[in-house]
Design an enzyme around this catalytic site. Structure first.
Site, PDB file in Angstrom:
ATOM      1  CE  LYS A   1     -12.919  30.878  -8.293  1.00  0.00           C
ATOM      2  NZ  LYS A   1     -13.070  29.924  -9.383  1.00  0.00           N
TER       3      LYS A   1
ATOM      4  CD1 TRP B   1      -7.356  26.789  -7.492  1.00  0.00           C
ATOM      5  CD2 TRP B   1      -6.224  28.218  -8.793  1.00  0.00           C
ATOM      6  NE1 TRP B   1      -7.958  26.792  -8.738  1.00  0.00           N
ATOM      7  CE2 TRP B   1      -7.289  27.657  -9.552  1.00  0.00           C
ATOM      8  CE3 TRP B   1      -5.381  29.136  -9.414  1.00  0.00           C
ATOM      9  CZ2 TRP B   1      -7.515  27.986 -10.893  1.00  0.00           C
ATOM     10  CZ3 TRP B   1      -5.604  29.467 -10.746  1.00  0.00           C
ATOM     11  CH2 TRP B   1      -6.666  28.898 -11.463  1.00  0.00           C
TER      12      TRP B   1
ATOM     13  CG  ASP C   1      -6.675  32.191  -3.346  1.00  0.00           C
ATOM     14  OD1 ASP C   1      -7.814  32.702  -3.366  1.00  0.00           O
ATOM     15  OD2 ASP C   1      -6.139  31.685  -4.354  1.00  0.00           O
TER      16      ASP C   1
END
Lengths: 361, 361
Positions: free
Chosen positions: B196, B102, B172
């Protein structure tokens, strides 16, 4: 639990059967042991949901194979920024036909990236009409011509597809998509936030003629690039999967009900009912839009005396006719009567309006 | 209806009580006669939902008043493109610490807009560690330093907040937000896809220190401008309101359960259970991440013989332990154990893993 007739302009009413199915499947989708909102977008369960939704939307709208269909987050306003980034060269002209509030938004989002030309506008007349095609002054070599097929706030709707020759026609169909048969092949791009005619809020459909994807556009991040989204089948990143699922249920419901031909008939009858109450009220109710371009989806109207607005809304609420307050930009009332609003609901509103006039005449 | 234990990496499992409440309110929210998914985002009902969700998230995460909180569509990947557009001058340097998949995505999205410098990377070692702060080589006058707090695929998590001096730290937190107490004031920007730890797919939280909004950034459309989103209170256009509602229910549930302090304890116990099974398996199961930076949220692991992968997944499914297949980039298995995954679920998986080893040893 008693359902009201909900005339909200969007997010808007959904078919009760769709909500009931979503409700039934909320904790366990098809025996998997989890909700569809909890499952990976790359797993076989959601892939099945996503694929079926696209197939059904293609069938519903008769979308030709040379068009890509995207299901994305970010809303129609994001599309309005990505149109020039993807389909215009830096500083190139793009033509805009301005017929209401949302056309203005489209121009505002595009301005940092293109020379946005207003080639026709009904603003001087308060957005109560659509400029005749013959009066438009198109720019040579424009990247595209943008129209707002239906203006949700002003209640003005294109009733014919304008001919733009070799320049691709790009249209915001947020509030009228799939409300009647449409020749998709006349358009370069059709886009729509789903929360009016296609079901749930939080997902946007973008239909792109594939040859336009060959245009270089302008420097942009991968996530702002429609070529990447098409290649990634709308899963470049995690898509709004629950919203996609609910869209799929709604599209399936539309097919089951008889498709766009049937909704065209229902929507024409529904709109006629309301405009008839207004036009036959002797000025008690007023809609100021030119008759030929009155929207079949959004019926804005004003009471002859603003002092009646509050009692009208209060009594409508009590009669379980909700969300009738007009947009703050315009005031008055607005009845949004998308595909999922039943004829019974519109009849109830029409009856209420006649009754209100009698009692407060 | 029988609920499975769902270890999906995101979209991920939700608290059952949250799904039950959404189910109960699906056709009629609080007697209004319509679902929250059908109501205007500007109406009093949804404004109440949205305001409460923000207040609850601020309470849960102890977000200081000098931070704005946004609830937007488009996903974390869109944020990764908007970070440089909003907070860096054209061509300015921005520093990235690369610790997994990511982080690479973040750099890819930023590259069209900034001089993205990788100032530290664990790529050569297969993303199994996090480079020590002392080894980073920061750029003078970088716009920001970007980290991925938890790498969902590689299972690597920052366990300390790195000091970046006067350069704002941007993180993030998609897969670890609100999983333990966090000093928000150490960050310039925190962002996270909600699917999530915060509940549903289709909505992204962006927490921005307000002074950063004074940066000019780069030419951009209004809809890509965080100043406009803050001014519009996340309603510059129609937000993903149903997703926002479900996020609100999930955050409320976290507060009711005892807040981030309680989830920090639960999450530590859950992770310890699984790593203990792996580490005590004599090499039957393998996790290759450096112990000090093993993720508490995503536990990737490999069986000693790839031929066992299929039977492992099949038997796990039969035991109602679902979505354990590892990301295609890495293979093997992955158990994602976010806030909403119960200790009972993790215990069931640990028991299954020990039993599987015994039976297929």
């Amino acid at each position: 639990m008693s359902r009201a007739f909900n005339f909200s302009a969007g997010p808007a009413t959904l078919p009760q059967s769709v909500l009931e199915q979503a409700q039934a499947e909320m904790l366990d989708w098809h025996g998997v042991g989890a909700s569809i909102v909890e499952l990976s977008h790359r797993g076989p369960e959601f892939i099945q949901v996503a694929t079926q939704a696209e197939a059904d939307l293609r069938a519903l709208m008769a979308i030709p194979d040379d068009y890509a269909v995207l299901f994305l987050g970010g809303g129609a306003t994001t599309v309005q920024a990505l149109l020039p980034l993807n389909f215009a060269a830096p500083g190139q002209a793009a033509d805009y036909v301005l017929t209401g509030h949302w056309g203005k938004t489209a121009i505002k989002q595009a301005k940092p990236y293109v020379d946005a030309k207003v080639i026709a506008s009904s603003e001087a007349g308060g957005f109560r009409d659509i400029p005749a095609r013959a009066s438009w002054q198109p720019t040579a070599d424009a990247a595209y011509v943008h129209i707002t097929a239906n203006e949700t706030i002003h209640g003005v709707e294109f009733r014919d597809i304008p001919d733009t020759g070799n320049v691709p026609l790009v249209a915001d169909f947020s509030s009228s998509i799939a409300s009647e048969p449409l020749d998709v092949s006349k358009f370069g791009v059709i886009y729509a936030g789903a929360q009016k005619n296609l079901g749930p809020v939080g997902i946007t459909v973008v239909i792109i003629r594939r040859d336009l994807l060959e245009r270089a556009g302008q420097p942009r991040a991968d996530i702002l690039d429609y070529r990447s989204h098409v290649k990634g089948e709308s899963m470049l990143n995690t898509p709004p999967s629950w919203n996609w699922y609910l869209l799929g249920l709604t599209v399936k419901w539309m097919l089951d009900e008889g498709g766009v031909e049937e909704f065209a008939r229902r929507n024409a009858r529904k709109a006629a009912l309301l405009y008839d109450v207004i036009d036959s009220s002797g000025g008690y109710y007023r809609n100021e839009v030119a008759t030929a371009v009155r929207s079949r989806m959004n019926v804005p109207f004003f009471l002859h005396d603003e002092a009646l607005d509050k009692p009208f809304l209060k009594e409508a609420d009590a009669a379980r006719l909700i969300s009738l307050k007009g947009h703050r930009a315009l005031g008055g009332m607005r009845a949004s009567i998308y595909n999922a609003m039943s004829e019974a609901g519109v009849q109830a509103l029409a009856d209420f309006m006649r009754d209100f006039q009698t009692r407060h005449g």
